[in-house]
Design a protein around this motif. Sequence first.
Motif, mmCIF file in Angstrom:
data_model
loop_
_atom_site.group_PDB
_atom_site.id
_atom_site.type_symbol
_atom_site.label_atom_id
_atom_site.label_comp_id
_atom_site.label_asym_id
_atom_site.label_seq_id
_atom_site.Cartn_x
_atom_site.Cartn_y
_atom_site.Cartn_z
ATOM 1 N N GLN A 14 0.827 -1.204 0.000
ATOM 2 C CA GLN A 14 0.000 0.000 0.000
ATOM 3 C C GLN A 14 0.866 1.260 0.000
ATOM 4 N N ASP A 15 1.949 1.242 0.756
ATOM 5 C CA ASP A 15 2.875 2.380 0.765
ATOM 6 C C ASP A 15 3.517 2.575 -0.610
ATOM 7 N N ALA A 16 3.901 1.443 -1.226
ATOM 8 C CA ALA A 16 4.521 1.515 -2.550
ATOM 9 C C ALA A 16 3.560 2.115 -3.565
ATOM 10 N N LYS A 17 2.308 1.707 -3.530
ATOM 11 C CA LYS A 17 1.306 2.240 -4.459
ATOM 12 C C LYS A 17 1.118 3.743 -4.247
ATOM 13 N N SER A 18 1.108 4.156 -2.990
ATOM 14 C CA SER A 18 0.939 5.579 -2.687
ATOM 15 C C SER A 18 2.114 6.399 -3.223
ATOM 16 N N ILE A 19 3.326 5.855 -3.045
ATOM 17 C CA ILE A 19 4.527 6.539 -3.532
ATOM 18 C C ILE A 19 4.470 6.695 -5.043
ATOM 19 N N VAL A 20 4.168 5.615 -5.750
ATOM 20 C CA VAL A 20 4.153 5.658 -7.208
ATOM 21 C C VAL A 20 3.001 6.512 -7.733
ATOM 22 N N SER A 21 1.893 6.503 -7.022
ATOM 23 C CA SER A 21 0.773 7.372 -7.412
ATOM 24 C C SER A 21 1.201 8.838 -7.402
ATOM 25 N N ASN A 22 1.947 9.233 -6.367
ATOM 26 C CA ASN A 22 2.465 10.604 -6.322
ATOM 27 C C ASN A 22 3.430 10.868 -7.477
ATOM 28 N N MET A 23 4.269 9.879 -7.757
ATOM 29 C CA MET A 23 5.288 10.058 -8.789
ATOM 30 C C MET A 23 4.678 10.218 -10.186
ATOM 31 N N ILE A 24 3.705 9.362 -10.521
ATOM 32 C CA ILE A 24 3.129 9.491 -11.863
ATOM 33 C C ILE A 24 2.209 10.703 -11.956
ATOM 34 N N GLY A 25 1.747 11.184 -10.808
ATOM 35 C CA GLY A 25 1.003 12.443 -10.817
ATOM 36 C C GLY A 25 1.850 13.595 -11.315
ATOM 37 N N LYS A 26 3.157 13.530 -11.024
ATOM 38 C CA LYS A 26 4.086 14.555 -11.485
ATOM 39 C C LYS A 26 4.433 14.398 -12.966
ATOM 40 N N LEU A 27 3.998 13.286 -13.576
ATOM 41 C CA LEU A 27 4.321 13.011 -14.983
ATOM 42 C C LEU A 27 3.113 13.190 -15.898
ATOM 43 N N LYS A 28 2.055 13.768 -15.408
ATOM 44 C CA LYS A 28 0.821 13.863 -16.189
ATOM 45 C C LYS A 28 1.027 14.604 -17.503
ATOM 46 N N HIS A 29 1.879 15.627 -17.500
ATOM 47 C CA HIS A 29 2.124 16.385 -18.729
ATOM 48 C C HIS A 29 2.752 15.533 -19.813
ATOM 49 N N ARG A 30 3.492 14.489 -19.400
ATOM 50 C CA ARG A 30 4.146 13.606 -20.369
ATOM 51 C C ARG A 30 3.163 12.630 -21.002
ATOM 52 N N GLY A 31 2.096 12.306 -20.283
ATOM 53 C CA GLY A 31 1.153 11.300 -20.768
ATOM 54 C C GLY A 31 -0.261 11.616 -20.345
#
Length: 624
Positions: A14-31
């Motif tokens: 669950q922690d890993a999913k939360s971390i990656v969710s934040n990370m791909i949120g920062k990549l929204k402009h790319r995709g």
Amino acid sequence: MCGIAGVFGVGNEQDAKSIVSNMIGKLKHRGPDAEGMYSDELIALGHRRLAIIDLSDDSNQPFYSDDGRYVLVFNGEIYNYKQLRDELTYPFRTNSDTEVVLASYQKWGAECCAKFNGMFAFAVWDTKEKTLFMARDRVGIKPLYFYNSKDRFVFSSEIRSLLSSEIVPKKINSDALLDYLRYQTVHAPQTIIDGVEILPAGHYLTISQDEVATGQYWNLLDNHIRHDPRLSADEFKFEIRNRLKRSVERRLVSDVPFGAFLSGGIDSSIVVGMMRESGINELKTFSVTFEEEEFSEAKYARLIAEKFETDHHEIKQTPEDFLRELPNALSSMDHPSGDGPNTYVVSKATKEAGVTMALSGLGGDELFAGYDIFKRSYELESKKYLNSFPKLFRQLGGAAYKALRPTVAAQKVNEILKGDHIHFEYTYPVSRQVMLDHELINLVHRDLLPENAVFRHINAQLGVGSSGIKLPVLSKVSYSEITTYMENVLLRDSDQMSMAHALEIRVPFLDHELLEYVFAIPDAIKYPHYPKKLLVESVGDLLPNEVVHRPKMGFTFPWEKWMKNEMKTYCEERIMSFADREQIRGSKIKSYWNLFLRGSGKIQWSKIWFIVVLENWLSENEVR
């Protein structure tokens, strides 16, 4: 083109999913087209999609192999995916290159990278062996950053995404800071953030719970073609044209509208001409133009647009327009760089015109001796006799020359003459330096400067005892430009500024089959008696003489005026903030700024601006 991210070894799913969710949120402009995640007890992977090939939802990522063993997140394009698909016995369920990447890895493992013709950064999780495999394309078109702590490994397409994981300390890399101050960039594998690395071009990583292992699958020095010395210039030209044409054709595979950047220069004009030769009838082209007609390339871009009947778009820019857009461009930087806003402006206009992919002429200068450094290095080879002079005499001569001609060029000549040796591996690193070492040592709290990153790289690859020492001089310059300035400035800027607008840029001159062929062509054939002579003659009458033999354009934005007036407060705030950093001698940097404001010829605007850019990035990302 997309954004990828992942974390390995967190221990709590669950922690890993939360971390990656934040990370791909920062990549929204790319995709902006789709988002997806995978997680298990050891890893979480995330993906943001910009759909270019096979637009169906079936090609969304993370992508799973037919047996469920492998999970892929992929950024980039594989241009020969249809040919590879024919080699694979695999139950394909999409028409995407993504599935071909995964099927190729499943069959060939790490060796799949050498089979790909394209630009890519990807990660594959093996759910059976519990290993993560990551790879990057041959010349570093697509970025892949990572941070490896004692128990956790985190990666992403962007540094800002890594920082959002809260695993990566927001701490400046002190040696990388000095690299930046020398070259207005940081050279791979280091980045401006302590502990964060970029996977070098042509490399891969294998990560398990026990180790992180690195491998290299391609290097231009090892993979270039050794030409038959009996080949004639006409034979070289014939093959260059064919390879370049194939490269352009490969990059026209797309399920979305596309176009081309057209500056009116040789490289972009050739790309546009070959796109038309390849049967593209409705072609949109884009160029940035300026009001000052004597400095504008607009008439040459129009000439090419008319010749090839393109739907041409001129992005008219006044200095004031550019100045208004500048803060947005700087905020779009994922890694500080002294260059890049031009690409931001043209990418924005291209995307607004409904285009999702564009071809660029980037790479032509590096491959076909388009910069002045090629001629200068060639001429310097004939001056090796200077090595026979005692170093003291050379130092005196250099000092006298600098006194007579107080220019940046004269300072660099002095730096070369006072060096230990006048050999390529010693002279080339000086050519691209923004701040020379005698200036730098006064600005930082260091008694000794770290070894120059460009020298270390060039000396290892082209110096005494290396495989590249016997290369032709122009080939040595090409290798140096491709693996330093192009990889760490031009390609990084191109990616971060275009992806800020979800625009994919493809670069035909960097096709590895073209690179491998042109790289070691003899200097006698490649020497640029006029700009990029070999390239121009290879494409025959594709270009009009007005483009080939046009005068050099001298337009630059009024940076000095802006920095002393409209942007004075903006710049001063960042210079003062930079002066407060513990690595910097604050009084010295403030003195630099005051000398610049007073109009001292010793401090050019360029030696201030790239520091402003750096501090702006560090402050925005809360890096200390």
